[in-house]
Enzyme design. Structure first.
Site, PDB file in Angstrom:
ATOM      1  N   HIS A 240      -7.227  -5.375  -1.371  1.00 27.93           N
ATOM      2  CA  HIS A 240      -6.294  -4.591  -0.919  1.00 27.93           C
ATOM      3  C   HIS A 240      -5.569  -5.060   0.300  1.00 27.93           C
ATOM      4  O   HIS A 240      -4.376  -5.064   0.469  1.00 27.93           O
ATOM      5  CB  HIS A 240      -6.613  -3.082  -0.612  1.00 27.93           C
TER       6      HIS A 240
ATOM      7  N   SER B 265       0.921  -1.076  -0.131  1.00 27.75           N
ATOM      8  CA  SER B 265       0.003  -0.025  -0.142  1.00 27.75           C
ATOM      9  C   SER B 265       0.907   1.275  -0.017  1.00 27.75           C
ATOM     10  O   SER B 265       1.759   1.399  -0.803  1.00 27.75           O
ATOM     11  CB  SER B 265      -0.929   0.023   1.228  1.00 27.75           C
TER      12      SER B 265
ATOM     13  N   GLU C 224      -8.849  -5.239  -6.585  1.00 24.61           N
ATOM     14  CA  GLU C 224      -8.370  -3.884  -6.653  1.00 24.61           C
ATOM     15  C   GLU C 224      -8.518  -3.184  -7.983  1.00 24.61           C
ATOM     16  O   GLU C 224      -8.582  -2.007  -8.046  1.00 24.61           O
ATOM     17  CB  GLU C 224      -6.831  -3.711  -6.196  1.00 24.61           C
TER      18      GLU C 224
END
Length: 277
Positions: free
Chosen positions: A252, A145, A214
């Site tokens: 995610h 991330s 995602e």
């Protein structure tokens, strides 16, 4: 966790506090030392990474994974994440230029990536190397991330710092324009180095990954990562290896365990006999 410890470190430049997690393999280190995997957001993923390395490295001849030291860079919290990560993992930008709207009252501190890089290179790595048997030719940095975004910043700014870079679900949208500028400068540098009289090429590996779910996110994370992989794959002639993986059925956050398992196999393959010390 077995054979693990924690330390507190403060950065010299900004006096920011970090909780450092360290796990060392059993047994004697090879003559060249153990490879090292540096893990960002250690409060959330250190345990998963250590167990992946510990279990898979028990039989390298079958798993293709050798033992390694795992160093986690975390924060003074018992939660999985800490707000300070926004500062450490990002470059300075105008928040108004982000391609999405921040939630009401959300204006995270940002812009500390340079200082965080300096902490890792000038303070943390020397401390680890003077305390443990480290193979400096086999060092990996792992981030997910915003941590994946930082890994890309580090690759472009200090490609010689690590030999292997793992950027999972990188939040490219946070610093997209800055990152594109850094990428162009990085590509030019690789090209120029390969064209010099020495003819030497880079020894850099990059693993990019996202979760399948995602791809539909409004920030465009899946598309950004796939396009980045396509561009960087063109640098293979200069000695850079880039791989991309989309994990089926994962989002995610849920992508983390399979990402870590695959990252371990990518980063810790046994070396050819002619490179062993």
């Amino acid at each position: 966790m077995p054979r693990s410890e924690q330390r507190t470190m403060r950065s010299r430049a900004e006096n920011r506090e970090y909780r450092i997690f360290i796990a060392v393999p059993e047994g004697e280190a090879p003559p060249s030392g153990f490879p090292v995997v540096y893990v960002l957001d250690a409060n959330s993923v250190f345990g998963t990474m250590v167990e992946a390395v510990r279990v898979q490295s028990r039989a390298p001849e079958r798993t293709g994974v050798i033992p390694a030291i795992v160093v986690g860079i975390g924060y003074p919290t018992d939660g999985p994440f800490h707000p300070a990560r926004h500062y450490d993992f990002t470059r300075e930008i105008r928040l108004e230029d982000l391609p999405f709207k921040l939630r009401a009252g959300e204006r995270p501190e940002h812009g500390g990536a340079e200082a965080f890089m300096a902490f890792i290179e000038d303070e943390l790595k020397p401390r680890i190397e003077e305390t443990y048997p480290v193979d400096r030719r086999r060092q990996t940095i792992f981030g997910h991330s915003l941590g994946g975004l930082f890994v890309l910043h580090m690759l472009y700014a200090k490609p010689e710092a690590f030999q292997c870079y793992v950027a999972g679900s990188p939040s490219i949208h946070w610093n997209k324009q800055v990152l594109l500028e850094e990428e162009r400068a990085f590509a030019s540098k690789l090209s120029a180095s390969a064209g010099e009289s020495t003819g030497e090429t880079a020894d850099i590996k990059l693993f990019l990954a996202i979760g399948e779910l995602e791809k539909s996110h409004h920030t465009g994370g899946g598309e950004n990562a796939a396009e980045l992989c396509e561009r960087l794959s063109a640098l293979s002639e200069y000695g850079m290896v880039t791989e991309f993986k989309e994990f089926e059925g994962e989002g995610h956050v849920s992508v983390l365990p399979p990402l870590i398992s695959r990252a371990v196999r990518f980063a810790l393959r046994p070396e050819p006999a002619d490179r062993q010390v």
